[in-house]
Design a protein around this motif. Structure first.
Motif, PDB file in Angstrom:
ATOM      1  N   LEU A 218       0.267  -1.503   0.078  1.00 38.52           N
ATOM      2  CA  LEU A 218      -0.097  -0.257   0.146  1.00 38.52           C
ATOM      3  C   LEU A 218       0.856   1.286  -0.301  1.00 38.52           C
ATOM      4  CD1 LEU A 218      -2.852   1.285   0.502  1.00 38.52           C
ATOM      5  CD2 LEU A 218      -2.038   0.722   2.419  1.00 38.52           C
ATOM      6  N   THR A 219       0.203   2.067  -1.112  1.00 43.49           N
ATOM      7  CA  THR A 219       1.280   3.299  -0.978  1.00 43.49           C
ATOM      8  C   THR A 219      -0.060   4.557  -0.867  1.00 43.49           C
ATOM      9  OG1 THR A 219       3.257   2.964  -2.402  1.00 43.49           O
ATOM     10  CG2 THR A 219       2.569   4.720  -2.048  1.00 43.49           C
ATOM     11  N   THR A 220       0.873   5.630   0.122  1.00 39.84           N
ATOM     12  CA  THR A 220      -0.116   7.046   0.326  1.00 39.84           C
ATOM     13  C   THR A 220       0.489   8.036   0.161  1.00 39.84           C
ATOM     14  OG1 THR A 220       0.188   6.959   2.600  1.00 39.84           O
ATOM     15  CG2 THR A 220      -1.560   5.935   2.128  1.00 39.84           C
ATOM     16  N   TRP A 221       0.365   8.819  -0.780  1.00 42.13           N
ATOM     17  CA  TRP A 221       0.941  10.391  -1.480  1.00 42.13           C
ATOM     18  C   TRP A 221      -0.005  11.250  -0.070  1.00 42.13           C
ATOM     19  CZ3 TRP A 221       5.662   9.003  -2.416  1.00 42.13           C
ATOM     20  CH2 TRP A 221       5.830   7.672  -4.026  1.00 42.13           C
ATOM     21  N   PRO A 222       1.063  12.719  -0.401  1.00 42.14           N
ATOM     22  CA  PRO A 222       0.509  13.597   0.819  1.00 42.14           C
ATOM     23  C   PRO A 222      -0.426  14.215  -0.631  1.00 42.14           C
ATOM     24  CG  PRO A 222       2.680  14.186   0.637  1.00 42.14           C
ATOM     25  CD  PRO A 222       2.709  12.207  -0.289  1.00 42.14           C
ATOM     26  N   CYS A 223      -1.864  14.986  -0.320  1.00 38.58           N
ATOM     27  CA  CYS A 223      -2.112  15.810  -1.015  1.00 38.58           C
ATOM     28  C   CYS A 223      -2.351  17.049  -0.479  1.00 38.58           C
ATOM     29  CB  CYS A 223      -3.641  15.465  -1.327  1.00 38.58           C
ATOM     30  SG  CYS A 223      -2.648  14.290  -3.026  1.00 38.58           S
ATOM     31  N   PRO A 224      -2.803  18.261  -0.655  1.00 37.23           N
ATOM     32  CA  PRO A 224      -3.019  19.905   0.165  1.00 37.23           C
ATOM     33  C   PRO A 224      -4.042  19.232   1.558  1.00 37.23           C
ATOM     34  CG  PRO A 224      -2.843  20.127  -1.721  1.00 37.23           C
ATOM     35  CD  PRO A 224      -3.168  18.932  -2.093  1.00 37.23           C
ATOM     36  N   ASP A 225      -3.268  20.049   2.531  1.00 34.52           N
ATOM     37  CA  ASP A 225      -4.990  19.955   3.717  1.00 34.52           C
ATOM     38  C   ASP A 225      -4.008  18.521   3.920  1.00 34.52           C
ATOM     39  OD1 ASP A 225      -4.887  22.402   3.258  1.00 34.52           O
ATOM     40  OD2 ASP A 225      -6.333  22.159   2.170  1.00 34.52           O
ATOM     41  N   ASN A 226      -3.188  17.498   4.239  1.00 35.96           N
ATOM     42  CA  ASN A 226      -3.925  16.253   4.466  1.00 35.96           C
ATOM     43  C   ASN A 226      -4.464  15.287   4.084  1.00 35.96           C
ATOM     44  OD1 ASN A 226      -0.887  16.204   6.484  1.00 35.96           O
ATOM     45  ND2 ASN A 226      -2.343  16.884   7.727  1.00 35.96           N
ATOM     46  N   GLN A 227      -4.874  15.831   2.863  1.00 36.18           N
ATOM     47  CA  GLN A 227      -5.549  14.669   2.098  1.00 36.18           C
ATOM     48  C   GLN A 227      -4.246  13.486   1.887  1.00 36.18           C
ATOM     49  OE1 GLN A 227      -6.910  16.765  -0.907  1.00 36.18           O
ATOM     50  NE2 GLN A 227      -9.115  16.108  -1.107  1.00 36.18           N
ATOM     51  N   TRP A 229      -4.186  10.784  -1.480  1.00 34.57           N
ATOM     52  CA  TRP A 229      -3.853   9.348  -2.105  1.00 34.57           C
ATOM     53  C   TRP A 229      -3.592   8.389  -1.996  1.00 34.57           C
ATOM     54  CZ3 TRP A 229       0.126  10.822  -6.818  1.00 34.57           C
ATOM     55  CH2 TRP A 229      -0.517   9.682  -7.486  1.00 34.57           C
ATOM     56  N   PHE A 230      -4.499   7.555  -2.250  1.00 34.49           N
ATOM     57  CA  PHE A 230      -3.622   5.770  -1.645  1.00 34.49           C
ATOM     58  C   PHE A 230      -3.653   5.460  -2.607  1.00 34.49           C
ATOM     59  CE2 PHE A 230      -8.869   5.570  -0.412  1.00 34.49           C
ATOM     60  CZ  PHE A 230      -9.247   4.698  -0.718  1.00 34.49           C
ATOM     61  N   ILE A 231      -3.200   4.400  -3.536  1.00 32.78           N
ATOM     62  CA  ILE A 231      -2.501   3.176  -3.914  1.00 32.78           C
ATOM     63  C   ILE A 231      -2.509   1.746  -3.737  1.00 32.78           C
ATOM     64  CG2 ILE A 231      -2.072   2.715  -6.025  1.00 32.78           C
ATOM     65  CD1 ILE A 231      -0.669   6.260  -5.502  1.00 32.78           C
ATOM     66  N   GLY A 232      -3.150   0.481  -3.369  1.00 34.78           N
ATOM     67  CA  GLY A 232      -2.872  -0.384  -3.215  1.00 34.78           C
ATOM     68  C   GLY A 232      -3.131  -1.415  -3.947  1.00 34.78           C
ATOM     69  N   VAL A 233      -1.967  -2.501  -4.166  1.00 33.70           N
ATOM     70  CA  VAL A 233      -1.902  -3.436  -5.095  1.00 33.70           C
ATOM     71  C   VAL A 233      -1.315  -4.910  -4.012  1.00 33.70           C
ATOM     72  CG1 VAL A 233       0.229  -3.629  -6.848  1.00 33.70           C
ATOM     73  CG2 VAL A 233      -0.202  -1.764  -6.179  1.00 33.70           C
ATOM     74  N   LYS A 234      -2.475  -6.016  -5.115  1.00 36.09           N
ATOM     75  CA  LYS A 234      -2.351  -6.800  -4.563  1.00 36.09           C
ATOM     76  C   LYS A 234      -2.587  -8.011  -5.533  1.00 36.09           C
ATOM     77  CE  LYS A 234      -7.554  -7.470  -4.697  1.00 36.09           C
ATOM     78  NZ  LYS A 234      -7.483  -9.174  -4.936  1.00 36.09           N
ATOM     79  N   LYS A 235      -2.530  -9.460  -5.901  1.00 35.06           N
ATOM     80  CA  LYS A 235      -2.148 -10.033  -7.095  1.00 35.06           C
ATOM     81  C   LYS A 235      -3.884 -10.361  -7.097  1.00 35.06           C
ATOM     82  CE  LYS A 235       1.814 -12.955  -6.138  1.00 35.06           C
ATOM     83  NZ  LYS A 235       2.295 -13.786  -5.994  1.00 35.06           N
ATOM     84  N   ALA A 236      -3.861 -10.351  -8.641  1.00 31.46           N
ATOM     85  CA  ALA A 236      -4.818  -9.858  -8.859  1.00 31.46           C
ATOM     86  C   ALA A 236      -5.904 -12.163  -8.301  1.00 31.46           C
ATOM     87  CB  ALA A 236      -6.202 -10.578 -10.562  1.00 31.46           C
ATOM     88  N   ASP A 237      -7.638 -12.363  -8.651  1.00 30.12           N
ATOM     89  CA  ASP A 237      -7.596 -13.586  -8.312  1.00 30.12           C
ATOM     90  C   ASP A 237      -8.356 -14.072  -9.346  1.00 30.12           C
ATOM     91  OD1 ASP A 237     -10.520 -12.526  -9.094  1.00 30.12           O
ATOM     92  OD2 ASP A 237     -10.509 -11.722  -6.683  1.00 30.12           O
ATOM     93  N   SER A 238      -7.947 -15.138  -9.287  1.00 24.72           N
ATOM     94  CA  SER A 238      -8.659 -16.188 -10.915  1.00 24.72           C
ATOM     95  C   SER A 238     -10.029 -15.891 -11.529  1.00 24.72           C
ATOM     96  CB  SER A 238      -8.424 -18.113 -10.115  1.00 24.72           C
ATOM     97  OG  SER A 238      -9.839 -17.789  -9.513  1.00 24.72           O
ATOM     98  N   THR A 239     -11.091 -15.025 -10.575  1.00 21.46           N
ATOM     99  CA  THR A 239     -11.505 -14.768 -11.060  1.00 21.46           C
ATOM    100  C   THR A 239     -11.885 -13.263 -12.161  1.00 21.46           C
ATOM    101  OG1 THR A 239     -12.743 -14.058  -9.258  1.00 21.46           O
ATOM    102  CG2 THR A 239     -13.301 -16.094  -9.831  1.00 21.46           C
TER     103      THR A 239
END
Length: 423
Positions: A218-227, A229-239
Motif C-alpha cells: 500500500l502506498t499513500t501520497w500526501p495531497c494538500p491539507d493532509n488529504q 491519495w492511496f494506491i493498494g496493490v495485490k495479486k488478482a484472483d482467478s476470477t
C-alpha cells in the motif's frame, strides 16, 4: 477528401492529448482534440508530477497553479508491516533537480490542462472515432466519427490510452482489439483520495508512506491539507477479468476487505479502514504493461502516451512520459522552421513523425523496463526478493536515491518556442 479542418487532430483528451494541445495553442499551431466522452472526466484519483514533466508545465505557465493545488513530497516513510525501516528525505529532489515531486488531485490537474488547451474552443466532446484514413495521395488525413462526420487534419496524433483505436489503425486492424500488445500483469490497483484528515498536523504534511505487508502493498501520497491519495496493490484472483482496465462500481467495502485491518501510521487507531472511511473518490483497475513497443508513427499518424507505451504505475511516470512525448513531438514540428505544416508534403510530415518516434523509442522502453523491475522489487516478486528489498529500502540513503534518479529526473525536456517559465 474534404478541405482541411485544422493542422493537428488529437484523438483523446487525457493528460498527453491536452498537454500537446496546450503547447500547440501557445505556438499558434491550429489543433482540435477529439474526446469520446460527453464530458471531461479524468480516470484516477491522484497524479504524481516529477521534475522531468514539471519543466514543460512551467513553460506553459502552469507551475504556480500546480504548486497551489498540489503538495510537494517531503519525506517517504518505508514500513514493513508495523516496523519503520527507513525515512527518505524526498525534499532533496528539488535541490538536485530544480523541481520537486508534487502529488495533485487528478481532476484539478486535468482541469488546468483543459483550460490551457483552450477548453471548449479546442476540445470536441462526444467525438467517438471509428477510423482513420491516411491516403498519401490526399493533402490531409481523415478521421471518421461514429456519427458519420469526418474531420481532416494535416497530421493525426493518437493519445487515446492503452486500448488505443489509433494504434489498431496503424496495425491495420481497427476492429481487432487483440492487436494492442499490452499484457495483464496479474496485479490489481485499488486507489482513492480522501478528504483532509483533521487529526493530522503539520508534521505529517508532505509525508508519503510505502507500506509493505505480507500479502500486499500500500502506498499513500500526501495531497494538500493532509488529504491522502492511496494506491493498494495485490495479486488478482482467478476470477478477475483480463479484458478490462477500470472496474465498475468499486465500493469502499471492496477496499477495506483487502486493506481494512492493515496498519497505517496516519490512522488514529492504526487501521487503514479509518482512512478509507474518509474517501471522496475510489476506483479499482487491472494493471497492464506494454510488451512489444511497435513504432510510434506510421505515415502522418503518431502515437503519444499510453497509446504507445503503457507501463506499470509503480514509480508514477505514466503521465510524465505522456508530457515528455508532447514536448518532443512539438519540437519536431518546430524543427521544420523553414516550412509550415500546410507547405509540407505527405512524405515530409511522415519523415518528421518518424524522427519523433525514433527519438522517443529508447527512453520509453527504458522507462517501461524500469517501472516493471521496480514493481518486482517493491512487491519482492522474484527469487531472494524479500532480502533484496530489505537491503535496498533499509540501507540506501536518500542521497543514493538521488544519484540513481539522475537519468530519470535529470532529463527535463522543454519546447524551444515557448521560452521559459510561462513567457
Amino acid at each position: 477528401m474534404s478541405s482541411v479542418d485544422t493542422d493537428v487532430l488529437i484523438i483523446g483528451g487525457g493528460i498527453g492529448g491536452l498537454t500537446l494541445a496546450a503547447i500547440l495553442r501557445k505556438l499558434a499551431i491550429p489543433c482540435k482534440v477529439l474526446e469520446r466522452t460527453e464530458q471531461i472526466e479524468p480516470v484516477g484519483a491522484g497524479i504524481s508530477l516529477a521534475p522531468n514533466a514539471l519543466r514543460l508545465l512551467d513553460q506553459l505557465g502552469l507551475y504556480d497553479e500546480i504548486l497551489q493545488s498540489g503538495q510537494k513530497l517531503k519525506k517517504i516513510q518505508i514500513t514493513r508491516n508495523k516496523t519503520l525501516w527507513n525515512t527518505l528525505d524526498w525534499s532533496m529532489v528539488e535541490k538536485w533537480f530544480g523541481y520537486p515531486v508534487i502529488s495533485a488531485e487528478r481532476h484539478n490537474f486535468h482541469n488546468l490542462l483543459y483550460k490551457a488547451a483552450g477548453g471548449e474552443q479546442t476540445v470536441i466532446l462526444n467525438a467517438k472515432v471509428q477510423n482513420i484514413v491516411d491516403d498519401p495521395k490526399e493533402s490531409s488525413v481523415g478521421v471518421i466519427l461514429e456519427n458519420g462526420q469526418q474531420l481532416c487534419g494535416r497530421l493525426v496524433v493518437g493519445a487515446d490510452g492503452i486500448r488505443s483505436l489509433t494504434r489498431r489503425v496503424l496495425a491495420g486492424a481497427a476492429d481487432d482489439k487483440a492487436s494492442n500488445t499490452i499484457r495483464f500483469t496479474g496485479r490489481v490497483h485499488m486507489s482513492g483520495i480522501t478528504s483532509p484528515l483533521e487529526h493530522l498536523g503539520s508534521e505529517e504534511i508532505g509525508v508519503g508512506n510505502w507500506l509493505l505487508y505480507d500479502d500486499s502493498i500500500l502506498t499513500t501520497w500526501p495531497c494538500p491539507d493532509n488529504q491522502q491519495w492511496f494506491i493498494g496493490v495485490k495479486k488478482a484472483d482467478s476470477t478477475a477479468a483480463r479484458d478490462r482496465s477500470v472496474w465498475s462500481n468499486t465500493t469502499p467495502e471492496m477496499i477495506t476487505d483487502v486493506y481494512g485491518d492493515k496498519f497505517h501510521p496516519f490512522a488514529e487507531k492504526g487501521k487503514f479502514s479509518e482512512i478509507v472511511d474518509h474517501s471522496i473518490r475510489i476506483l479499482a483497475s487491472n494493471v497492464f504493461e506494454e510488451v512489444e513497443f511497435p513504432t510510434m508513427s506510421k505515415g502522418r499518424v503518431a502515437l503519444l502516451g499510453d497509446a504507445a507505451h503503457s507501463m506499470t504505475s509503480f514509480f508514477g511516470q505514466g503521465g510524465c512520459q505522456a508530457i515528455e512525448d508532447a514536448a518532443e513531438l512539438a519540437n519536431r514540428l518546430l524543427s521544420r522552421s523553414d516550412a509550415r505544416l500546410e507547405d509540407m508534403s505527405c512524405e515530409e510530415i511522415s519523415q518528421m513523425l518518424s524522427e519523433y518516434s525514433q527519438s522517443r523509442q529508447k527512453r520509453v522502453q527504458d522507462l517501461a523496463s524500469f517501472s516493471a523491475n521496480y514493481a518486482r522489487l517493491h512487491t519482492a516478486d522474484f527469487p531472494l526478493g524479500r532480502l533484496t528489498r530489505y537491503l535496498v529500502y533499509r540501507f540506501i540513503p536518500s542521497s543514493g536515491w538521488m544519484w540513481y534518479l539522475q537519468w530519470l529526473y535529470g532529463y527535463q525536456p522543454s519546447v524551444d518556442g515557448l521560452g521559459e517559465r510561462g513567457e
